[in-house]
Design an enzyme around this catalytic site. Structure first.
Site, PDB file in Angstrom:
ATOM      1  N   ARG A  63       0.823  -1.223   0.000  1.00 49.96           N
ATOM      2  CA  ARG A  63       0.000   0.000   0.000  1.00 49.96           C
ATOM      3  C   ARG A  63       0.852   1.266   0.000  1.00 49.96           C
ATOM      4  O   ARG A  63       0.470   2.274   0.604  1.00 49.96           O
ATOM      5  CB  ARG A  63      -0.943   0.038   1.212  1.00 49.96           C
ATOM      6  CG  ARG A  63      -2.027  -0.999   1.207  1.00 49.96           C
ATOM      7  CD  ARG A  63      -3.251  -0.464   0.473  1.00 49.96           C
ATOM      8  NE  ARG A  63      -4.233  -1.519   0.326  1.00 49.96           N
ATOM      9  CZ  ARG A  63      -5.307  -1.647   1.102  1.00 49.96           C
ATOM     10  NH1 ARG A  63      -5.540  -0.787   2.043  1.00 49.96           N
ATOM     11  NH2 ARG A  63      -6.143  -2.622   0.903  1.00 49.96           N
TER      12      ARG A  63
ATOM     13  N   ARG B  28      -3.272   6.544   1.381  1.00 54.61           N
ATOM     14  CA  ARG B  28      -3.755   7.759   2.051  1.00 54.61           C
ATOM     15  C   ARG B  28      -2.787   8.410   3.015  1.00 54.61           C
ATOM     16  O   ARG B  28      -3.020   9.542   3.441  1.00 54.61           O
ATOM     17  CB  ARG B  28      -5.071   7.440   2.779  1.00 54.61           C
ATOM     18  CG  ARG B  28      -6.244   7.303   1.840  1.00 54.61           C
ATOM     19  CD  ARG B  28      -7.408   6.638   2.527  1.00 54.61           C
ATOM     20  NE  ARG B  28      -7.043   5.273   2.859  1.00 54.61           N
ATOM     21  CZ  ARG B  28      -7.837   4.428   3.506  1.00 54.61           C
ATOM     22  NH1 ARG B  28      -9.012   4.820   3.936  1.00 54.61           N
ATOM     23  NH2 ARG B  28      -7.428   3.200   3.760  1.00 54.61           N
TER      24      ARG B  28
ATOM     25  N   ARG C 104      -6.800  11.611  -5.379  1.00 58.69           N
ATOM     26  CA  ARG C 104      -8.065  10.906  -5.159  1.00 58.69           C
ATOM     27  C   ARG C 104      -9.224  11.894  -5.133  1.00 58.69           C
ATOM     28  O   ARG C 104     -10.297  11.629  -5.683  1.00 58.69           O
ATOM     29  CB  ARG C 104      -7.992  10.134  -3.846  1.00 58.69           C
ATOM     30  CG  ARG C 104      -9.184   9.257  -3.578  1.00 58.69           C
ATOM     31  CD  ARG C 104      -8.988   8.588  -2.237  1.00 58.69           C
ATOM     32  NE  ARG C 104      -9.990   7.606  -1.936  1.00 58.69           N
ATOM     33  CZ  ARG C 104     -11.128   7.866  -1.315  1.00 58.69           C
ATOM     34  NH1 ARG C 104     -11.426   9.085  -0.956  1.00 58.69           N
ATOM     35  NH2 ARG C 104     -11.976   6.886  -1.051  1.00 58.69           N
TER      36      ARG C 104
ATOM     37  N   ASP D 213      -6.788  -2.671  -7.290  1.00 59.16           N
ATOM     38  CA  ASP D 213      -7.318  -3.341  -6.104  1.00 59.16           C
ATOM     39  C   ASP D 213      -7.582  -4.794  -6.436  1.00 59.16           C
ATOM     40  O   ASP D 213      -7.791  -5.140  -7.599  1.00 59.16           O
ATOM     41  CB  ASP D 213      -8.615  -2.669  -5.635  1.00 59.16           C
ATOM     42  CG  ASP D 213      -8.895  -3.012  -4.178  1.00 59.16           C
ATOM     43  OD1 ASP D 213      -8.345  -2.324  -3.298  1.00 59.16           O
ATOM     44  OD2 ASP D 213      -9.624  -3.987  -3.918  1.00 59.16           O
TER      45      ASP D 213
ATOM     46  N   TYR E 281     -15.000 -11.763   0.231  1.00 62.25           N
ATOM     47  CA  TYR E 281     -15.659 -10.472  -0.022  1.00 62.25           C
ATOM     48  C   TYR E 281     -16.948 -10.652  -0.819  1.00 62.25           C
ATOM     49  O   TYR E 281     -17.952  -9.990  -0.571  1.00 62.25           O
ATOM     50  CB  TYR E 281     -14.712  -9.531  -0.782  1.00 62.25           C
ATOM     51  CG  TYR E 281     -13.615  -8.971   0.094  1.00 62.25           C
ATOM     52  CD1 TYR E 281     -13.852  -7.864   0.908  1.00 62.25           C
ATOM     53  CD2 TYR E 281     -12.353  -9.538   0.128  1.00 62.25           C
ATOM     54  CE1 TYR E 281     -12.855  -7.348   1.724  1.00 62.25           C
ATOM     55  CE2 TYR E 281     -11.348  -9.037   0.934  1.00 62.25           C
ATOM     56  CZ  TYR E 281     -11.607  -7.938   1.733  1.00 62.25           C
ATOM     57  OH  TYR E 281     -10.629  -7.433   2.541  1.00 62.25           O
TER      58      TYR E 281
HETATM   59  O1  CP3 Z   1       0.111  -1.628  -2.536  1.00 60.77           O
HETATM   60  C1  CP3 Z   1      -0.223  -0.691  -3.298  1.00 60.77           C
HETATM   61  O2  CP3 Z   1       0.202   0.484  -3.158  1.00 60.77           O
HETATM   62  C2  CP3 Z   1      -1.102  -1.015  -4.483  1.00 60.77           C
HETATM   63  C3  CP3 Z   1      -2.477  -0.780  -4.310  1.00 60.77           C
HETATM   64  C4  CP3 Z   1      -3.377  -1.752  -3.555  1.00 60.77           C
HETATM   65  C5  CP3 Z   1      -4.625  -1.323  -3.049  1.00 60.77           C
HETATM   66  N1  CP3 Z   1      -5.308  -2.409  -2.580  1.00 60.77           N
HETATM   67  C6  CP3 Z   1      -5.105   0.064  -3.063  1.00 60.77           C
HETATM   68  C7  CP3 Z   1      -6.180   0.460  -2.139  1.00 60.77           C
HETATM   69  C8  CP3 Z   1      -3.288  -3.125  -3.314  1.00 60.77           C
HETATM   70  C9  CP3 Z   1      -2.128  -4.072  -3.608  1.00 60.77           C
HETATM   71  C10 CP3 Z   1      -4.517  -3.523  -2.714  1.00 60.77           C
HETATM   72  C11 CP3 Z   1      -4.830  -4.928  -2.370  1.00 60.77           C
HETATM   73  C12 CP3 Z   1      -6.003  -5.198  -1.552  1.00 60.77           C
HETATM   74  N2  CP3 Z   1      -7.248  -4.625  -1.620  1.00 60.77           N
HETATM   75  C13 CP3 Z   1      -6.083  -6.238  -0.591  1.00 60.77           C
HETATM   76  C14 CP3 Z   1      -4.967  -7.204  -0.282  1.00 60.77           C
HETATM   77  C15 CP3 Z   1      -3.931  -6.597   0.574  1.00 60.77           C
HETATM   78  C16 CP3 Z   1      -4.379  -6.296   1.973  1.00 60.77           C
HETATM   79  O3  CP3 Z   1      -4.356  -5.106   2.334  1.00 60.77           O
HETATM   80  O4  CP3 Z   1      -4.717  -7.236   2.705  1.00 60.77           O
HETATM   81  C17 CP3 Z   1      -7.367  -6.219  -0.044  1.00 60.77           C
HETATM   82  C18 CP3 Z   1      -7.882  -7.134   1.059  1.00 60.77           C
HETATM   83  C19 CP3 Z   1      -8.102  -5.211  -0.701  1.00 60.77           C
HETATM   84  C20 CP3 Z   1      -9.536  -4.861  -0.515  1.00 60.77           C
HETATM   85  C21 CP3 Z   1      -9.684  -3.479  -0.061  1.00 60.77           C
HETATM   86  N3  CP3 Z   1      -9.531  -2.369  -0.883  1.00 60.77           N
HETATM   87  C22 CP3 Z   1     -10.000  -3.008   1.232  1.00 60.77           C
HETATM   88  C23 CP3 Z   1     -10.225  -3.901   2.442  1.00 60.77           C
HETATM   89  C24 CP3 Z   1     -10.027  -1.621   1.158  1.00 60.77           C
HETATM   90  C25 CP3 Z   1     -10.416  -0.653   2.242  1.00 60.77           C
HETATM   91  C26 CP3 Z   1      -9.404  -0.644   3.318  1.00 60.77           C
HETATM   92  C27 CP3 Z   1      -8.912   0.733   3.580  1.00 60.77           C
HETATM   93  O5  CP3 Z   1      -7.692   0.858   3.781  1.00 60.77           O
HETATM   94  O6  CP3 Z   1      -9.738   1.659   3.594  1.00 60.77           O
HETATM   95  C28 CP3 Z   1      -9.694  -1.230  -0.153  1.00 60.77           C
HETATM   96  C29 CP3 Z   1      -9.539   0.127  -0.673  1.00 60.77           C
HETATM   97  C30 CP3 Z   1      -8.146   0.523  -1.063  1.00 60.77           C
HETATM   98  N4  CP3 Z   1      -7.375  -0.195  -1.912  1.00 60.77           N
HETATM   99  C31 CP3 Z   1      -7.444   1.707  -0.699  1.00 60.77           C
HETATM  100  C32 CP3 Z   1      -6.223   1.686  -1.393  1.00 60.77           C
HETATM  101  C33 CP3 Z   1      -5.146   2.743  -1.404  1.00 60.77           C
HETATM  102  C34 CP3 Z   1      -7.992   2.829   0.164  1.00 60.77           C
HETATM  103  C35 CP3 Z   1      -8.820   3.625  -0.775  1.00 60.77           C
HETATM  104  C36 CP3 Z   1      -8.998   5.062  -0.434  1.00 60.77           C
HETATM  105  O7  CP3 Z   1      -9.802   5.360   0.454  1.00 60.77           O
HETATM  106  O8  CP3 Z   1      -8.375   5.902  -1.118  1.00 60.77           O
END
Ligand code: CP3
Length: 352
Positions: A25, A29, A38, A75, A152
């Site tokens: 990640r 944010r 964003r 994602d 999910y």
């Molecule tokens: O690593 C990186 O920089 C690449 C981007 C990336 C995102 N999601 C961006 C994201 C990657 C590799 C993921 C994978 C992902 N997404 C996983 C597996 C890794 C992990 O964290 O366990 C999972 C379970 C998801 C599903 C997902 N997407 C969730 C649970 C959430 C919300 C959680 C949160 O932090 O709010 C997301 C949204 C998400 N995906 C965000 C980002 C940067 C936050 C979005 C935002 O509000 O801008």
């Protein structure tokens, strides 16, 4: 040359001058510039689906820190979204599906999304990012594990107790296997498209594998990760990450992946003793340490490097994603510590 980069050399378990580091990640944010882009995009999914913006945020952490790899901004939930489940991201709650899978009929109706027609925005983002990176560092593509996607899709969002998906696992195992098989096929096609577009390595995120019993993990998660690894067939290195999978490292190492991702609950030196040098290891600093003072970050990161030792095949990372409340300055300290401390460890082993 890109194939000589620290990250790809470490994945092949070849010697490096310093341990490569990237952060799960890393585009997110905790960076004010991410929040600004964003805001401009309007919402998270538009950001993912607009290749120019996805490219922009992918490169943001690399402009700040000397990271050894980029990861395409996307994602794991793009596949269920492309299958028609209606993904949205609810502020403060997380991902939500408008049409979760609630019956055998819901599952039988699903098809495999076409990686170019339905998910072409990801390949297009990869092509743009590769052009911008100009071979300075490798680019990682990724997908979720079939089991993690299924949690999910069945729960309808982030699970807390995983009631519905576990009920299906025990009451209707054949139906769940049917879904997992479809997701493995869809994910394999998706990763192959990412590789054709230019991804230099791929990672499979099994965020929820660790909630399974050992039996269930080896029946409902690991075989489907193996299916994807087999399909990628060493065209590029593969990283398999099961969060909470520390008890199963030996069987995960057996599926033929290039590297194991480790969460912070396993000691990286002990993990290496258990799997030998069949695979590289990626990890595994507790993300909470980035909230501590610089001295603690330096101490804990150095302890991981020392525990792994001066062997080839370590990629430094967190044990899970960085959280939005982290001060970017602490990431700068971490990246610098990994490079300087590992270079010293590797040098002294060479001369000692
Ligand atoms: O690593 C990186 O920089 C690449 C981007 C990336 C995102 N999601 C961006 C994201 C990657 C590799 C993921 C994978 C992902 N997404 C996983 C597996 C890794 C992990 O964290 O366990 C999972 C379970 C998801 C599903 C997902 N997407 C969730 C649970 C959430 C919300 C959680 C949160 O932090 O709010 C997301 C949204 C998400 N995906 C965000 C980002 C940067 C936050 C979005 C935002 O509000 O801008």
């Amino acid at each position: 040359m890109l194939s000589n980069s620290r990250f790809l050399r470490a994945l092949r378990r070849e010697p490096v001058d310093a341990t490569p580091v990237w952060v799960m990640r890393q585009a997110g944010r905790y960076l004010p510039e991410y929040r600004a882009t964003r805001e401009r995009a309007g919402d998270f999914l538009t950001l993912c689906k607009t290749p120019e913006l996805a490219c922009e945020v992918t490169l943001q952490p690399l402009a700040r820190f000397p990271l050894d790899a980029a990861i395409v901004f996307s994602d794991i939930l793009t596949i269920p979204d492309a299958m028609g489940l209606g993904l949205s991201l609810v502020e403060g709650i997380g991902p939500r599906f408008a049409h979760p899978l609630r019956s055998a009929q819901d599952i039988r109706r699903l098809g495999i999304p076409d990686p170019e027609d339905d998910l072409g925005y990801v390949s297009n983002a990869i092509r743009l990012i590769k052009r911008e990176l100009d071979d300075k560092v490798p680019l990682i593509g990724f997908c979720g594990s079939p089991w993690t996607l299924a949690t999910y899709m069945i729960e309808g969002g982030s699970g807390h107790d995983f009631k519905l998906v576990k009920q299906m696992l025990y009451d209707e195992p054949a139906l769940l296997h049917q879904l997992l098989d479809l997701l493995a096929k869809a994910s394999s096609a998706y990763l192959k498209a990412q590789i054709s577009a230019g991804a230099d390595a791929v990672m499979i995120f099994d965020t929820w594998g660790g909630i399974l019993s050992s039996n269930a993990y080896h029946s409902f998660s690991l075989p489907y990760i193996k299916h994807i690894v087999d399909e990628v067939d060493n065209t590029v290195p593969t990283i398999a990450f099961t969060k909470g999978g520390g008890l199963w490292l030996e069987t995960i190492a057996d599926i033929g992946c290039s590297a194991l991702g480790l969460d912070w609950s396993t000691d990286v030196g002990e993990a290496r003793q258990r799997v030998g040098n069949r695979v590289a290891l990626q990890g595994n600093l507790d993300p909470a340490i980035l909230r501590a003072k610089p001295a603690a970050i330096i101490e804990q990161a150095t302890a991981i490097l020392n525990s792994f030792g001066a062997h080839p095949g370590h990629i430094f990372n967190l044990g899970h994603g960085i959280t939005p409340d982290i001060d970017p300055e602490n990431v700068a300290i971490l990246v610098d510590t990994v490079h300087t401390a590992s270079a010293a460890i590797l040098q002294s082993a060479k001369h000692g």
